[in-house]
Design a protein around this motif. Structure first.
Motif, PDB file in Angstrom:
ATOM      1  N   HIS A 267     -58.111  -8.754 -14.935  1.00  0.00           N
ATOM      2  CA  HIS A 267     -59.085  -8.191 -15.876  1.00  0.00           C
ATOM      3  C   HIS A 267     -60.501  -8.624 -15.501  1.00  0.00           C
ATOM      4  O   HIS A 267     -61.433  -7.805 -15.476  1.00  0.00           O
ATOM      5  CB  HIS A 267     -58.721  -8.659 -17.284  1.00  0.00           C
ATOM      6  N   PHE A 268     -60.682  -9.906 -15.203  1.00  0.00           N
ATOM      7  CA  PHE A 268     -61.992 -10.386 -14.773  1.00  0.00           C
ATOM      8  C   PHE A 268     -62.405  -9.736 -13.449  1.00  0.00           C
ATOM      9  O   PHE A 268     -63.582  -9.437 -13.235  1.00  0.00           O
ATOM     10  CB  PHE A 268     -61.977 -11.909 -14.635  1.00  0.00           C
ATOM     11  N   LYS A 269     -61.437  -9.519 -12.578  1.00  0.00           N
ATOM     12  CA  LYS A 269     -61.736  -8.848 -11.310  1.00  0.00           C
ATOM     13  C   LYS A 269     -62.228  -7.422 -11.548  1.00  0.00           C
ATOM     14  O   LYS A 269     -63.138  -6.946 -10.856  1.00  0.00           O
ATOM     15  CB  LYS A 269     -60.500  -8.843 -10.415  1.00  0.00           C
ATOM     16  N   ASP A 270     -61.647  -6.742 -12.542  1.00  0.00           N
ATOM     17  CA  ASP A 270     -62.114  -5.392 -12.875  1.00  0.00           C
ATOM     18  C   ASP A 270     -63.573  -5.417 -13.309  1.00  0.00           C
ATOM     19  O   ASP A 270     -64.348  -4.523 -12.970  1.00  0.00           O
ATOM     20  CB  ASP A 270     -61.250  -4.792 -13.988  1.00  0.00           C
ATOM     21  N   TYR A 271     -63.979  -6.423 -14.073  1.00  0.00           N
ATOM     22  CA  TYR A 271     -65.382  -6.554 -14.463  1.00  0.00           C
ATOM     23  C   TYR A 271     -66.292  -6.682 -13.235  1.00  0.00           C
ATOM     24  O   TYR A 271     -67.345  -6.062 -13.162  1.00  0.00           O
ATOM     25  CB  TYR A 271     -65.593  -7.812 -15.301  1.00  0.00           C
ATOM     26  N   LYS A 272     -65.871  -7.522 -12.301  1.00  0.00           N
ATOM     27  CA  LYS A 272     -66.791  -7.971 -11.256  1.00  0.00           C
ATOM     28  C   LYS A 272     -66.782  -7.102 -10.007  1.00  0.00           C
ATOM     29  O   LYS A 272     -67.833  -6.839  -9.426  1.00  0.00           O
ATOM     30  CB  LYS A 272     -66.458  -9.422 -10.878  1.00  0.00           C
ATOM     31  N   SER A 273     -65.614  -6.688  -9.530  1.00  0.00           N
ATOM     32  CA  SER A 273     -65.598  -5.989  -8.240  1.00  0.00           C
ATOM     33  C   SER A 273     -64.685  -4.779  -8.199  1.00  0.00           C
ATOM     34  O   SER A 273     -64.975  -3.828  -7.481  1.00  0.00           O
ATOM     35  CB  SER A 273     -65.176  -6.968  -7.132  1.00  0.00           C
ATOM     36  N   ALA A 274     -63.604  -4.784  -8.962  1.00  0.00           N
ATOM     37  CA  ALA A 274     -62.627  -3.703  -8.840  1.00  0.00           C
ATOM     38  C   ALA A 274     -63.016  -2.450  -9.612  1.00  0.00           C
ATOM     39  O   ALA A 274     -62.471  -1.380  -9.348  1.00  0.00           O
ATOM     40  CB  ALA A 274     -61.250  -4.186  -9.313  1.00  0.00           C
ATOM     41  N   ALA A 275     -63.953  -2.578 -10.575  1.00  0.00           N
ATOM     42  CA  ALA A 275     -64.286  -1.398 -11.370  1.00  0.00           C
ATOM     43  C   ALA A 275     -65.777  -1.293 -11.692  1.00  0.00           C
ATOM     44  O   ALA A 275     -66.428  -0.327 -11.311  1.00  0.00           O
ATOM     45  CB  ALA A 275     -63.467  -1.379 -12.662  1.00  0.00           C
ATOM     46  N   PHE A 276     -66.368  -2.297 -12.378  1.00  0.00           N
ATOM     47  CA  PHE A 276     -67.676  -2.087 -12.994  1.00  0.00           C
ATOM     48  C   PHE A 276     -68.845  -2.849 -12.361  1.00  0.00           C
ATOM     49  O   PHE A 276     -69.990  -2.596 -12.717  1.00  0.00           O
ATOM     50  CB  PHE A 276     -67.607  -2.435 -14.483  1.00  0.00           C
ATOM     51  N   ASP A 277     -68.610  -3.816 -11.496  1.00  0.00           N
ATOM     52  CA  ASP A 277     -69.694  -4.539 -10.822  1.00  0.00           C
ATOM     53  C   ASP A 277     -70.711  -5.126 -11.802  1.00  0.00           C
ATOM     54  O   ASP A 277     -71.913  -4.890 -11.699  1.00  0.00           O
ATOM     55  CB  ASP A 277     -70.422  -3.635  -9.825  1.00  0.00           C
ATOM     56  N   VAL A 278     -70.217  -5.916 -12.767  1.00  0.00           N
ATOM     57  CA  VAL A 278     -71.116  -6.481 -13.769  1.00  0.00           C
ATOM     58  C   VAL A 278     -72.150  -7.403 -13.140  1.00  0.00           C
ATOM     59  O   VAL A 278     -73.266  -7.558 -13.665  1.00  0.00           O
ATOM     60  CB  VAL A 278     -70.301  -7.225 -14.850  1.00  0.00           C
ATOM     61  N   LEU A 279     -71.852  -7.985 -11.989  1.00  0.00           N
ATOM     62  CA  LEU A 279     -72.808  -8.878 -11.332  1.00  0.00           C
ATOM     63  C   LEU A 279     -74.000  -8.121 -10.758  1.00  0.00           C
ATOM     64  O   LEU A 279     -74.989  -8.738 -10.347  1.00  0.00           O
ATOM     65  CB  LEU A 279     -72.098  -9.668 -10.223  1.00  0.00           C
ATOM     66  N   ASP A 280     -73.911  -6.794 -10.742  1.00  0.00           N
ATOM     67  CA  ASP A 280     -75.023  -5.968 -10.262  1.00  0.00           C
ATOM     68  C   ASP A 280     -75.908  -5.491 -11.410  1.00  0.00           C
ATOM     69  O   ASP A 280     -76.821  -4.710 -11.201  1.00  0.00           O
ATOM     70  CB  ASP A 280     -74.459  -4.750  -9.497  1.00  0.00           C
ATOM     71  N   SER A 281     -75.641  -5.981 -12.624  1.00  0.00           N
ATOM     72  CA  SER A 281     -76.373  -5.479 -13.798  1.00  0.00           C
ATOM     73  C   SER A 281     -77.822  -5.940 -13.828  1.00  0.00           C
ATOM     74  O   SER A 281     -78.683  -5.263 -14.399  1.00  0.00           O
ATOM     75  CB  SER A 281     -75.670  -5.923 -15.084  1.00  0.00           C
ATOM     76  N   GLY A 282     -78.093  -7.120 -13.264  1.00  0.00           N
ATOM     77  CA  GLY A 282     -79.464  -7.647 -13.271  1.00  0.00           C
ATOM     78  C   GLY A 282     -79.878  -8.258 -14.596  1.00  0.00           C
ATOM     79  O   GLY A 282     -81.025  -8.666 -14.745  1.00  0.00           O
TER      80      GLY A 282
END
Length: 385
Positions: A267-282
């Protein structure tokens, strides 16, 4: 007749679950959800092509999005939880599995989540982002998240909560016992436990040799916590497992705790790289990030339901070339939504989750073999005092 934009279809469906007093921001909420689902991104700038008010410039759109994410009236209680309660309605009176964990964002913010394991993944019940430079948090910091999760559960559910070593807290265990929730928490090797014969010793003194398991049984830990301890040198694992549980110790203790890995970690992977790229939100504000994650959770939930409905309708092979299901419900849902938007087809009426727990997706025979394999111990010792 032309099919309405995705956000208008979402707005029509969400209106029946959101309270009338909370519908003031519903159009903007549905519009952002549609943008997240179509862009597959957590970056605000990537949402702009999917927003209405086409006569507005990009700067005006960014201003609207920033205002929305900074608005304290946009809360999970008003927008996420009504959707969640509707989709969880079939689980009333059923046994469910919850996971509690944290994930770091830029080594500066800590995301705390309580999730429900389902279909080989998990989805959020409650979450908060704190400005906290460590994944280790205290019970007082995550107790409100547990209490919010409890509020959205259907009536009379039988809960078991799983957590890792970072949650070896007496406050947590006492709270879980008070709620009559079962639990299995991995503990550190230096935790002191008292066995029924009165001896107090660190957990590491009860570790078994390689490929063996010890069912230690009833112990007392953290001053007043009566629980059951099982330790194992699990083949293939880096560290020895020591699991403290509200249930009697057995080999199923390790199987139960092992379900944590297939749920919240992915689930955390989906947030970060597998789906939504939350780390790219700025974004670098804890309250704003909490709202952003809430929006991602809403989009996640809608895609999950659409993927589940696709499989239920026997149409999985339209988007998934694997013989068995090789894509998660999330990925199936995102691809089905893309297809519906491209072909200008209507969004189906979102159904509640079935109370049965589907098996996880397997993208390869190798992964299938790993899931199907059983852990065997050369020796299992049951302690009796």
């Amino acid at each position: 007749m032309e099919t309405p934009h995705l956000y208008r279809q979402l707005q029509d469906q969400l209106r029946q679950w959101v309270q009338p007093k909370d519908q003031r921001h519903l159009q903007g909420f549905a519009e952002i959800l549609g943008a997240i689902l179509q862009s597959g991104e957590a970056c605000l700038g990537r949402w702009i092509p999917y927003l209405s008010h086409r006569d507005c410039g990009a700067r005006a759109h960014m201003g609207r999005l920033s205002y929305f994410l900074h608005n304290p009236q946009i809360t999970a209680e008003r927008y996420y939880e009504p959707i969640l309660r509707h989709l969880l309605s079939a689980f009333a009176g059923e046994a469910i599995l919850l996971t509690l964990d944290t994930s770091m964002l830029w080594d500066r913010f800590c995301l705390i989540e309580v999730c429900m394991a389902w279909g080989g993944r998990s989805f959020t019940l409650a979450q908060v982002v704190l400005e906290h430079g460590s994944a280790m948090v205290g019970f007082k910091q995550y107790r409100p998240v547990l209490e919010r999760a409890q509020q959205v559960l259907p009536p009379e559910v039988k809960v078991t909560l799983l957590a890792d070593r970072g949650f070896e807290h007496g406050g947590l265990m006492r709270w879980l016992n008070k709620q009559s929730w079962d639990w299995a928490i991995r503990v550190k090797s230096d935790l002191l436990v008292t066995t029924t014969d009165g001896r107090t010793q660190p957990v590491e003194s009860l570790f078994p040799p390689p490929e063996q398991a010890y069912l230690v049984g009833r112990v007392r830990a953290l001053d007043d916590i009566d629980a059951h301890l099982a330790t194992a040198n699990v083949p293939g694992a880096q560290d020895t497992w020591a699991v403290l549980s509200s249930r009697a110790a057995s080999l199923q203790t390790f199987a139960l705790y092992g379900q944590r890995f297939g749920g919240i970690e992915l689930h955390f992977k989906d947030y970060k790289s597998a789906a939504f790229d939350v780390l790219d939100s700025g974004l670098r504000d804890a309250n704003v990030l909490t709202r952003l994650v809430m929006l991602l959770d809403c989009a996640y939930l809608i895609a999950l339901v659409v993927g589940m409905m696709l499989v239920k309708a026997g149409q999985r092979t339209r988007l998934d070339w694997h013989g068995d299901r090789g894509l998660s419900f999330l990925q199936l849902g995102l691809r089905e939504l893309a297809r519906l938007c491209y072909e200008r087809l209507p969004l189906p009426i979102l159904q509640a989750f079935p109370k049965s727990n589907p098996p996880p997706a397997c993208a390869s025979r190798r992964k299938r073999d790993a899931l199907d394999c059983r852990i065997e111990f050369s020796k299992v010792v049951t302690f009796s005092y």
